[in-house]
Design an enzyme around this catalytic site. Structure first.
Site, PDB file in Angstrom:
ATOM      1  N   SER A  65      29.363  29.757-131.375  1.00  0.00           N
ATOM      2  CA  SER A  65      28.309  29.028-132.076  1.00  0.00           C
ATOM      3  C   SER A  65      28.791  27.628-132.431  1.00  0.00           C
ATOM      4  O   SER A  65      29.981  27.326-132.334  1.00  0.00           O
ATOM      5  CB  SER A  65      27.932  29.772-133.359  1.00  0.00           C
ATOM      6  OG  SER A  65      28.986  29.637-134.297  1.00  0.00           O
ATOM      7  N   LYS A  66      27.847  26.821-132.840  1.00  0.00           N
ATOM      8  CA  LYS A  66      28.186  25.459-133.241  1.00  0.00           C
ATOM      9  C   LYS A  66      29.160  25.475-134.418  1.00  0.00           C
ATOM     10  O   LYS A  66      30.037  24.625-134.525  1.00  0.00           O
ATOM     11  CB  LYS A  66      26.904  24.719-133.623  1.00  0.00           C
ATOM     12  CG  LYS A  66      27.150  23.308-134.103  1.00  0.00           C
ATOM     13  CD  LYS A  66      25.894  22.485-134.056  1.00  0.00           C
ATOM     14  CE  LYS A  66      25.822  21.455-135.174  1.00  0.00           C
ATOM     15  NZ  LYS A  66      27.068  20.827-135.566  1.00  0.00           N
ATOM     16  N   ARG A  67      29.004  26.484-135.267  1.00  0.00           N
ATOM     17  CA  ARG A  67      29.882  26.586-136.423  1.00  0.00           C
ATOM     18  C   ARG A  67      31.362  26.749-136.025  1.00  0.00           C
ATOM     19  O   ARG A  67      32.253  26.208-136.653  1.00  0.00           O
ATOM     20  CB  ARG A  67      29.450  27.730-137.338  1.00  0.00           C
ATOM     21  CG  ARG A  67      29.397  27.299-138.797  1.00  0.00           C
ATOM     22  CD  ARG A  67      28.710  28.328-139.695  1.00  0.00           C
ATOM     23  NE  ARG A  67      27.517  28.889-139.080  1.00  0.00           N
ATOM     24  CZ  ARG A  67      27.287  30.198-138.957  1.00  0.00           C
ATOM     25  NH1 ARG A  67      28.173  31.077-139.384  1.00  0.00           N
ATOM     26  NH2 ARG A  67      26.167  30.632-138.417  1.00  0.00           N
TER      27      ARG A  67
END
Ligand code: GLU
Length: 519
Positions: free
Chosen positions: A262-264
């Protein structure tokens, strides 16, 4: 079927920046198309107007331009199967929705959101399917007159796919093999909404793949659950003979821990998950991109190609052309591929050091501009040559073997700053300085300044011809102290080369400054 020309498509929805997983999907489609002398289509799936994000389409096109992944047809590329933007194909879809209704493969449903909610409250795990559809308000339970009346009154409706329960559906996947599911678990999917006169993803996707003569659907694993429905739709339209072959690619997984990348993860561990920097038009948030981070497009492509596929030998560095030759869908892994961002940097390093010296200029320009320094391309190229920046192992100013790892152009600056900026101070505690700047050094350097002042030909050869004999007769060894003056530390290239690069005036200026500072 066998002799159809290979045609594949990349069909993103313009809902934001392209995720790096999407880039890999497009890349695999590209490799497959090229390998088979086929066509690669770029289709925009924008039937979900609520999720449309301005600029996303342009961003996606720019990303592929940067990466060197070329399409043959599609939005912004043209072609004979257009339009390629689904929002421009409304009339086409309407015709095919009508075909399903006429053949009894779909029906009209008037249930309002409130009515659906009420049913959900009443029936546990409610699903709109064979077990419930006869309790609902649709063209199967209402008379033809009632249906026509509701429509003429302007009541909103959807068209649902009528799924027969109890059927064994086979998805023959080029990566996963035969995947079987029973139709009873599927719901009567909405294919069309009168409210915006647009089809849903499923209908538009199938109609377009058919009309665009797509032969292979290569896409992310997240679409596998839709595949049985898609198989049924091909049948319902009578297109089973030309149904594309499916290949569902493995997920990209978090570098650490379990689950989808994910972007996280990128934010936390400091790597981009988008090809280009993205400026969110709504929130103004800026997300980092591989391009802006200093990655070379070839490195990104090479790295991504190996996330879920490998050529079956140990070869890691491959050009796009080599990948086209070696690529094999059947060698793609079923299991998710861990996103190894350290390896991504390694690939970038490999590609950076393969570049010819002059190819570093753009990266240098960017850094120098930020630092407010003017330099010519020749100077930049010369610095790369002197510093042997392309070599992983090198010998430093003191004759020690060292390793250097430039993974990004930003790594250049700390290594090359002294070519462009004179030392402003000297650290007397520095080991190299303590050892090489003694009580007599200031005097010796002053003498050395005089020698240099008298040299007319301030080139490597010109200096050597004078300085070497002088060092010999005087018994002085000026090299390390000279390095302190010009570099400020025990690093850098050959001293004659550095002095020639700086020029006589700058060389003497730096020497006088150091003598004054350290005396
Ligand atoms: N529009 C879908 C996406 O955003 C396409 C999925 C498919 O390739 O069928 O990925």
């Amino acid at each position: 079927m066998q002799d159809r020309k290979v045609r594949v498509r990349f069909a993103p929805s313009p809902t934001g920046p392209l995720h790096i997983g999407g880039v890999r999907t497009a890349l695999y489609n590209y490799l497959f198309a090229r390998q088979h002398g086929g066509d690669l289509i770029f289709r925009i799936e924008d039937t979900d107007s609520g999720r449309f994000v301005p600029g996303a389409e342009e961003y996606i096109i720019e990303s592929f331009r940067w990466l060197g992944i070329q399409f043959d047809e599609g939005v912004s590329f043209g072609g004979s199967h257009g339009p390629y933007r689904q929002s421009e194909r409304r009339d086409i879809y309407k015709k095919y929705v009508q075909q399903l209704l006429d053949n009894g493969k779909a029906y009209i449903a008037f249930d309002t959101p409130e009515e659906l909610d009420a049913k959900r409250a009443e029936i546990e795990n409610f699903q709109y399917d064979a077990s419930t559809r006869m309790q609902m308000r649709n063209s199967l339970t209402l008379s033809k007159e009632e249906v026509d009346k509701l429509i003429s009154e302007g009541k909103q409706y959807v068209v649902r796919f009528l799924i027969e329960p109890g059927r064994d559906i086979l998805v023959d996947d080029l990566i996963r093999g035969e995947v079987r599911i029973n139709s009873s678990i599927l719901d009567d999917k909405v294919l069309y909404k009168s409210a915006d006169e647009l089809p849903t993803y499923h209908l538009a996707n199938i109609v377009d793949d058919h009309l665009m003569e797509v032969t292979h659907v290569i896409r992310g694993e997240e679409w596998l659950p839709s595949a049985p429905l898609h198989v049924l739709l091909y049948e319902a339209f009578g297109w089973a003979d030309t149904m594309p072959r499916f290949a569902h690619l493995p997920l990209l997984l978090k570098p650490i821990g379990n689950g989808k990348l994910s972007k996280r993860d990128g934010d936390k561990l400091g790597f981009p998950v988008f090809p280009l920097e993205w400026h969110d038009p709504k929130t103004g948030e800026v997300s980092s991109g591989y391009r802006e981070k200093g990655y070379l497009p070839q490195a990104v492509v090479n790295f991504l190609a190996l996330l879920g596929w490998n050529p079956g030998n140990d070869q890691e560095l491959m050009t796009l052309d080599e990948m086209v030759k070696l690529f094999d869908l059947s060698k793609c892994s079923k299991n998710g591929a861990k996103f190894d961002y350290v390896k991504a940097a390694w690939f970038n390093h490999q590609y950076l050091i393969q570049q010819p010296d002059e190819a570093w200029a753009p990266a240098f320009d960017k850094i120098l501009k930020e630092e407010g320094i003017n330099a010519t391309t020749e100077q930049e190229t010369e610095v790369v040559r002197m510093m042997k920046l392309k070599v992983i192992e090198y010998v430093d100013g003191q004759g020690n073997k060292r390793k250097r790892n430039i993974s990004f152009p930003s790594d250049l600056w700390p290594l090359t700053r002294f070519f462009f900026v004179a030392p402003e101070s000297f650290d007397r505690e520095d080991k190299f300085i303590r050892k090489n700047w003694t009580e007599t050094t200031a005097d010796e350097m002053t003498q050395f300044c005089e020698v240099l002042t008298n040299i007319q030909d301030f080139t490597v050869e010109g200096m050597k011809a004078v300085v070497d004999p002088w060092a010999e007769t005087s018994g002085l060894r000026p090299w390390n102290a000279w390095r302190i003056c010009l570099v400020g530390a025990g690093q850098g290239p050959d001293m004659y080369e550095l002095a020639a690069f700086l020029g006589k005036e700058e060389t003497l200026k730096r020497m006088r400054f150091a003598i004054d500072y350290l005396k």
